[in-house]
Scaffold this motif. Structure first.
Motif, PDB file in Angstrom:
ATOM      1  N   HIS A   1       0.101  11.162  -4.949  1.00 60.69           N
ATOM      2  CA  HIS A   1       0.072   9.706  -5.067  1.00 60.69           C
ATOM      3  C   HIS A   1      -1.182   9.139  -4.405  1.00 60.69           C
ATOM      4  CE1 HIS A   1       4.099   9.297  -6.766  1.00 60.69           C
ATOM      5  NE2 HIS A   1       4.523  10.184  -5.871  1.00 60.69           N
TER       6      HIS A   1
ATOM      7  N   TYR B   1      -0.138   6.583   0.361  1.00 62.97           N
ATOM      8  CA  TYR B   1      -0.109   5.234  -0.184  1.00 62.97           C
ATOM      9  C   TYR B   1      -0.281   5.317  -1.693  1.00 62.97           C
ATOM     10  CZ  TYR B   1      -5.036   6.143   1.059  1.00 62.97           C
ATOM     11  OH  TYR B   1      -6.273   6.725   1.255  1.00 62.97           O
TER      12      TYR B   1
ATOM     13  N   LYS C   1      -9.111   3.944  -8.786  1.00 65.23           N
ATOM     14  CA  LYS C   1     -10.235   3.061  -8.473  1.00 65.23           C
ATOM     15  C   LYS C   1     -11.525   3.595  -9.075  1.00 65.23           C
ATOM     16  CE  LYS C   1     -10.816   0.048  -5.993  1.00 65.23           C
ATOM     17  NZ  LYS C   1     -10.987  -1.397  -6.287  1.00 65.23           N
TER      18      LYS C   1
ATOM     19  N   ASP D   1      -1.425   2.445  -3.588  1.00 67.08           N
ATOM     20  CA  ASP D   1      -2.418   1.467  -4.025  1.00 67.08           C
ATOM     21  C   ASP D   1      -3.466   1.377  -2.922  1.00 67.08           C
ATOM     22  OD1 ASP D   1      -3.796  -1.097  -4.253  1.00 67.08           O
ATOM     23  OD2 ASP D   1      -2.303  -1.653  -5.750  1.00 67.08           O
TER      24      ASP D   1
ATOM     25  N   GLY E   1       0.844  -1.193   0.000  1.00 65.91           N
ATOM     26  CA  GLY E   1       0.000   0.000   0.000  1.00 65.91           C
ATOM     27  C   GLY E   1       0.869   1.229   0.000  1.00 65.91           C
TER      28      GLY E   1
ATOM     29  N   ASP F   1      -6.346  -0.494  -2.590  1.00 65.73           N
ATOM     30  CA  ASP F   1      -6.723  -1.834  -2.143  1.00 65.73           C
ATOM     31  C   ASP F   1      -5.625  -2.459  -1.286  1.00 65.73           C
ATOM     32  OD1 ASP F   1      -9.168  -1.718  -3.403  1.00 65.73           O
ATOM     33  OD2 ASP F   1      -8.513  -2.809  -5.196  1.00 65.73           O
ATOM     34  N   ALA F   2      -4.372  -2.259  -1.689  1.00 65.79           N
ATOM     35  CA  ALA F   2      -3.251  -2.828  -0.939  1.00 65.79           C
ATOM     36  C   ALA F   2      -3.142  -2.191   0.446  1.00 65.79           C
ATOM     37  CB  ALA F   2      -1.952  -2.648  -1.712  1.00 65.79           C
TER      38      ALA F   2
ATOM     39  N   ALA G   1      -4.249   7.202  -6.245  1.00 63.51           N
ATOM     40  CA  ALA G   1      -4.665   5.855  -5.854  1.00 63.51           C
ATOM     41  C   ALA G   1      -6.184   5.752  -5.810  1.00 63.51           C
ATOM     42  CB  ALA G   1      -4.060   5.483  -4.508  1.00 63.51           C
TER      43      ALA G   1
ATOM     44  N   VAL H   1       5.061  -1.371  -2.174  1.00 59.78           N
ATOM     45  CA  VAL H   1       4.685  -2.722  -2.589  1.00 59.78           C
ATOM     46  C   VAL H   1       5.456  -3.774  -1.810  1.00 59.78           C
ATOM     47  CG1 VAL H   1       6.366  -2.837  -4.482  1.00 59.78           C
ATOM     48  CG2 VAL H   1       4.263  -4.189  -4.603  1.00 59.78           C
TER      49      VAL H   1
END
Length: 304
Positions: free
Chosen positions: A285, A186, A293, A188, A151, A190-191, A289, A154
């Motif tokens: 960032h 973060y 989505k 990502d 997140g 979902d991560a 993210a 990686v």
């Protein structure tokens, strides 16, 4: 300072903040993250000597992730100690050229956001021990269990110490961020939510005594006693949900002609940020993210 028997938190200056370097001085001498090169000479190595231990005898260095304020002292420890280096297996490629990787993060949204270059000084290196989720590192008198918590990065990991119960979370849990970022950082969405869930699972199944983060993420000072851990994790999730609501409301009004800079401005304003973050590009960032989505058909910044 000693936060548990044989476990020490060293707060290495980072602008108006600090990066935490954790020293486990027990049967083996272990360092978790290395901040900066000057942190080693000014803070960490002198502290280890005050403990009556020889820094040359450091057995293991674990990097929770490959950002500059967590690996900056690696090169010095490679030269001056016998330490083995461990990180998640996804860190191997990034450690092979950390300068390139970190400047991709800084330049991703240029020229929209001016490129604040990281200067050279982060040397390429090999990892001695590739780590994976749920792997255990045997330290003799205790074990460190690895949680893969992406997140924010990686390759990000947390480490649970079986002897003390401390869960070292690196930058996996962002709270409401720091003054460097303005918001939780973060790459990502979902991560990041998966990372929060992984820590929640660890709280349920492991003997966790406290969370020990690598920065003072708003509203915590870095250390979270177990009685407050669930509330902090809820705050991390609620904060991310709030960002998502803000970005979705912006897209509902401007989806035909969205402006990334304006989306970030809205996110920062609703987060209560009234001053420019120390590294302005970082908030982009997080916004990207969420936008990825909402509308994955568009490219939000250069691919990382």
């Amino acid at each position: 300072m000693e936060i548990a028997n044989g476990i020490h938190l060293l707060k290495c200056p980072l602008d108006s903040l600090w990066t935490g370097v954790f020293v486990l001085a027990r049967e083996k001498l272990v360092v978790i993250d290395t901040a900066f090169d000057h942190s080693m000479t000014d803070v960490v190595l002198p502290y280890i000597k005050k403990l009556g231990r020889d820094p040359a005898d450091i057995d293991l260095v674990v990097n929770t992730h490959i950002h500059g304020d967590h690996i900056g002292g690696n090169a010095r420890l490679m030269r001056e100690t016998k330490a083995k280096f461990a990180a998640h297996k996804l860190a191997r490629e990034r450690l092979a050229n950390p300068y390139f990787h970190l400047n991709k993060i800084r330049s991703r949204f240029a020229p929209l956001v001016p490129f604040q270059e990281i200067k050279s000084g982060l040397n390429p290196q090999e990892i001695d021990i590739d780590l994976e989720h749920d792997q255990e590192i045997d330290l003799g008198d205790s074990k460190l269990r690895v949680l893969h918590t992406p997140g924010h990065a990686v390759e990000g990991i947390c480490l649970h110490d079986s002897a003390s119960g401390i869960l070292f979370t690196g930058d996996a849990l962002q709270g409401r961020g720091t003054m460097s970022t303005g918001v939780g950082l973060y790459f990502d969405l979902d991560a990041y939510l998966l990372a929060i869930a992984s820590v929640e699972a660890a709280l349920a199944q492991d003997n966790v005594s406290m969370i020990a983060a690598s920065h003072p993420f708003d509203p915590i000072s870095g250390l979270v006693p177990v009685a407050e851990c669930a509330d902090f994790l809820k705050l991390c999730r609620d904060t991310s949900d709030n960002y998502d609501k803000i970005i979705r409301e912006y897209m509902a009004e401007h989806g035909d002609s969205p402006d990334l800079r304006e989306a970030v401005r809205c996110m920062l304003a609703h987060a209560g940020i009234t001053t420019t973050p120390g590294v302005p590009v970082l908030a982009y960032h997080t916004a990207a993210a969420h936008l990825a989505k909402i509308d994955p058909s568009r490219q939000w910044g250069e691919p990382l």
